[in-house]
Design a protein around this motif. Structure first.
Motif, PDB file in Angstrom:
ATOM      1  N   ARG A 100       0.848  -1.203   0.000  1.00  0.00           N
ATOM      2  CA  ARG A 100       0.000   0.000   0.000  1.00  0.00           C
ATOM      3  C   ARG A 100       0.883   1.253   0.000  1.00  0.00           C
ATOM      4  N   ARG A 101       1.941   1.200   0.787  1.00  0.00           N
ATOM      5  CA  ARG A 101       2.836   2.366   0.849  1.00  0.00           C
ATOM      6  C   ARG A 101       3.510   2.563  -0.512  1.00  0.00           C
ATOM      7  N   MET A 102       3.940   1.437  -1.104  1.00  0.00           N
ATOM      8  CA  MET A 102       4.737   1.499  -2.330  1.00  0.00           C
ATOM      9  C   MET A 102       3.908   1.819  -3.575  1.00  0.00           C
ATOM     10  N   TYR A 103       2.792   1.090  -3.750  1.00  0.00           N
ATOM     11  CA  TYR A 103       2.051   1.208  -5.010  1.00  0.00           C
ATOM     12  C   TYR A 103       0.891   2.196  -4.956  1.00  0.00           C
ATOM     13  N   PHE A 104       0.457   2.547  -3.752  1.00  0.00           N
ATOM     14  CA  PHE A 104      -0.711   3.433  -3.639  1.00  0.00           C
ATOM     15  C   PHE A 104      -0.375   4.723  -2.913  1.00  0.00           C
ATOM     16  N   GLY A 105       0.899   4.941  -2.745  1.00  0.00           N
ATOM     17  CA  GLY A 105       1.358   6.207  -2.192  1.00  0.00           C
ATOM     18  C   GLY A 105       0.898   6.504  -0.772  1.00  0.00           C
ATOM     19  N   GLU A 106       0.671   5.475   0.006  1.00  0.00           N
ATOM     20  CA  GLU A 106       0.230   5.747   1.384  1.00  0.00           C
ATOM     21  C   GLU A 106       1.381   6.293   2.216  1.00  0.00           C
ATOM     22  N   THR A 107       1.113   7.419   2.841  1.00  0.00           N
ATOM     23  CA  THR A 107       2.135   8.056   3.674  1.00  0.00           C
ATOM     24  C   THR A 107       1.884   7.690   5.138  1.00  0.00           C
ATOM     25  N   ASP A 108       2.869   7.992   5.966  1.00  0.00           N
ATOM     26  CA  ASP A 108       2.704   7.733   7.400  1.00  0.00           C
ATOM     27  C   ASP A 108       1.482   8.470   7.943  1.00  0.00           C
ATOM     28  N   GLU A 109       1.248   9.648   7.394  1.00  0.00           N
ATOM     29  CA  GLU A 109       0.109  10.439   7.879  1.00  0.00           C
ATOM     30  C   GLU A 109      -1.223   9.744   7.542  1.00  0.00           C
ATOM     31  N   MET A 110      -1.339   9.269   6.308  1.00  0.00           N
ATOM     32  CA  MET A 110      -2.567   8.553   5.920  1.00  0.00           C
ATOM     33  C   MET A 110      -2.731   7.303   6.777  1.00  0.00           C
ATOM     34  N   ILE A 111      -1.611   6.628   6.981  1.00  0.00           N
ATOM     35  CA  ILE A 111      -1.654   5.378   7.741  1.00  0.00           C
ATOM     36  C   ILE A 111      -2.098   5.652   9.180  1.00  0.00           C
ATOM     37  N   GLY A 112      -1.601   6.753   9.737  1.00  0.00           N
ATOM     38  CA  GLY A 112      -2.021   7.135  11.085  1.00  0.00           C
ATOM     39  C   GLY A 112      -3.531   7.348  11.151  1.00  0.00           C
ATOM     40  N   GLU A 165       4.774   8.124  13.749  1.00  0.00           N
ATOM     41  CA  GLU A 165       3.874   8.822  12.821  1.00  0.00           C
ATOM     42  C   GLU A 165       2.493   8.163  12.799  1.00  0.00           C
ATOM     43  N   ALA A 166       2.493   6.845  12.785  1.00  0.00           N
ATOM     44  CA  ALA A 166       1.211   6.132  12.706  1.00  0.00           C
ATOM     45  C   ALA A 166       0.401   6.274  13.986  1.00  0.00           C
ATOM     46  N   MET A 167       1.081   6.553  15.081  1.00  0.00           N
ATOM     47  CA  MET A 167       0.387   6.614  16.372  1.00  0.00           C
ATOM     48  C   MET A 167      -0.024   8.035  16.743  1.00  0.00           C
ATOM     49  N   LYS A 168       0.346   8.970  15.894  1.00  0.00           N
ATOM     50  CA  LYS A 168       0.149  10.383  16.235  1.00  0.00           C
ATOM     51  C   LYS A 168      -1.284  10.737  16.611  1.00  0.00           C
ATOM     52  N   GLY A 169      -2.205  10.307  15.779  1.00  0.00           N
ATOM     53  CA  GLY A 169      -3.587  10.718  16.012  1.00  0.00           C
ATOM     54  C   GLY A 169      -4.306   9.904  17.056  1.00  0.00           C
ATOM     55  N   LEU A 170      -3.576   9.088  17.733  1.00  0.00           N
ATOM     56  CA  LEU A 170      -4.199   8.078  18.572  1.00  0.00           C
ATOM     57  C   LEU A 170      -3.922   8.335  20.037  1.00  0.00           C
ATOM     58  N   SER A 171      -4.913   8.095  20.840  1.00  0.00           N
ATOM     59  CA  SER A 171      -4.649   8.086  22.267  1.00  0.00           C
ATOM     60  C   SER A 171      -4.059   6.704  22.543  1.00  0.00           C
ATOM     61  N   ALA A 172      -2.733   6.655  22.524  1.00  0.00           N
ATOM     62  CA  ALA A 172      -2.041   5.369  22.490  1.00  0.00           C
ATOM     63  C   ALA A 172      -2.397   4.461  23.653  1.00  0.00           C
ATOM     64  N   SER A 173      -2.387   4.992  24.840  1.00  0.00           N
ATOM     65  CA  SER A 173      -2.595   4.104  25.973  1.00  0.00           C
ATOM     66  C   SER A 173      -3.976   3.470  25.887  1.00  0.00           C
ATOM     67  N   LYS A 174      -4.933   4.237  25.394  1.00  0.00           N
ATOM     68  CA  LYS A 174      -6.284   3.716  25.263  1.00  0.00           C
ATOM     69  C   LYS A 174      -6.304   2.578  24.233  1.00  0.00           C
ATOM     70  N   ALA A 175      -5.622   2.825  23.130  1.00  0.00           N
ATOM     71  CA  ALA A 175      -5.605   1.821  22.074  1.00  0.00           C
ATOM     72  C   ALA A 175      -4.968   0.528  22.551  1.00  0.00           C
ATOM     73  N   PHE A 176      -3.867   0.678  23.253  1.00  0.00           N
ATOM     74  CA  PHE A 176      -3.149  -0.513  23.648  1.00  0.00           C
ATOM     75  C   PHE A 176      -3.811  -1.236  24.806  1.00  0.00           C
ATOM     76  N   SER A 177      -4.320  -0.452  25.740  1.00  0.00           N
ATOM     77  CA  SER A 177      -4.893  -1.129  26.893  1.00  0.00           C
ATOM     78  C   SER A 177      -6.118  -1.937  26.477  1.00  0.00           C
ATOM     79  N   SER A 178      -6.758  -1.488  25.413  1.00  0.00           N
ATOM     80  CA  SER A 178      -7.904  -2.285  24.971  1.00  0.00           C
ATOM     81  C   SER A 178      -7.469  -3.255  23.864  1.00  0.00           C
ATOM     82  N   LYS A 179      -6.178  -3.459  23.753  1.00  0.00           N
ATOM     83  CA  LYS A 179      -5.624  -4.433  22.788  1.00  0.00           C
ATOM     84  C   LYS A 179      -6.129  -4.146  21.376  1.00  0.00           C
ATOM     85  N   ARG A 180      -6.147  -2.896  21.039  1.00  0.00           N
ATOM     86  CA  ARG A 180      -6.706  -2.497  19.752  1.00  0.00           C
ATOM     87  C   ARG A 180      -5.651  -2.346  18.658  1.00  0.00           C
ATOM     88  N   ILE A 181      -4.412  -2.573  18.988  1.00  0.00           N
ATOM     89  CA  ILE A 181      -3.403  -2.454  17.944  1.00  0.00           C
ATOM     90  C   ILE A 181      -2.386  -3.587  18.055  1.00  0.00           C
TER      91      ILE A 181
END
Ligand code: PGA
Length: 265
Positions: A109-121, A162-178
């Motif tokens: 996706r990154r290579m052929y569809f130009g997905e950037t870290d920002e989009m991925i985040g 970069e991928a975690m920027k928009g995320l409340s990380a602790s919330k995501a991880f504590s709920s095993k969401r990533i």
């Protein structure tokens, strides 16, 4: 202190990325038959299949009918929940037709569809918001690998941050969401897998980032890149690796069967 081993309360995840296969829907059943008599150790392993999105409802129906203990994953999702985004599929749509996971930031996706870290985040956030578990793919290209381990680590740290920027990380991880899949680009589809030692070292590094930057010592971290029936035990039976993301080998019936055999109870 940094935990190097995985959390044993979590099963290892073996996720099969079917990419843009099989060409015909009629061939799906043949692939699924491999799971029928595999007798997988379900106390230890969780299985997920990531088919092309058009096949999700059909496979979900089959799984429902036979009460299969297999999860479904999207291979990608949109970063918005709705909108005028021709050709896109939202995480919510995937969730509604039976997916529990979404692979995000795959190197193709990154290579052929130009997905950037920002989009991925943004996609990681969208997937989690829709109730999916995001499988975030990270991994260095060969040019970075050639510069040595410090360069590899720097590259991967940036991808994660970069991928975690928009995320409340602790919330995501504590709920095993990533979940993070370490997939060195040079190992994907090349037949040239990383050595288990290399994979373990990078995975331990990723674990240390999650611990120190996000205060989350336990999240499943997978290895992907030319995993096949022969080398799969080296990766998935190791305490430091929480599973595998398997592409090419999972759309070859014979190879898939052999892989599943190694997960026998
Ligand atoms: P591969 O692909 O197993 O064919 O190397 C891995 C992936 O695409 O995730």
């Amino acid at each position: 202190m940094i935990r190097i081993i995985s959390d044993y309360s979590m099963k290892k995840l073996i996720a099969f990325n079917w990419k843009m296969y099989p060409k015909k829907a009629a061939d799906i059943e043949g692939l699924l038959l491999a799971f029928d008599d595999a007798n997988i150790d379900t106390d230890r392993y969780e299985i997920a299949i990531a088919p092309p999105a058009v096949y999700l409802p059909m496979i979900a129906d089959i799984f429902y009918e036979v009460k299969a203990d297999i999860s479904l994953a999207m291979q990608n999702c949109a970063w918005q929940s709705e909108g005028a985004l021709t050709g896109e599929i939202s995480a919510e749509m995937g969730k509604n037709v039976g997916a529990d996971y979404a692979i995000i930031g795959h190197s193709e996706r990154r290579m052929y569809f130009g997905e950037t870290d920002e989009m991925i985040g943004k996609k990681v956030s969208a997937a989690i918001k829709a109730g999916l578990v995001a499988i975030l793919c990270v991994g260095e290209p060969l040019s970075v690998r050639k510069k040595g381990k410090a360069a590899v680590k720097q590259y991967i740290r940036k991808q994660i941050e970069e991928a975690m920027k928009g995320l409340s990380a602790s919330k995501a991880f504590s709920s095993k969401r990533i979940i993070i899949a370490y997939e060195p680009v040079w190992a994907i589809g090349t037949g040239n897998a990383a050595t288990p030692e290399d994979a373990i070292e990078v995975i331990a590094f990723i674990r240390s980032i999650l611990n120190t930057s996000y205060s989350i010592p336990t999240a499943r971290i997978l290895y992907g890149g030319s995993v096949n029936a022969k080398n799969v035990p080296l990766f998935v039976k190791h305490d430091g690796i929480d599973g595998a993301l398997i592409g090419g080998a999972s759309i070859d019936k014979k190879e898939l069967k052999s892989i599943l055999k190694t997960l026998h109870s």
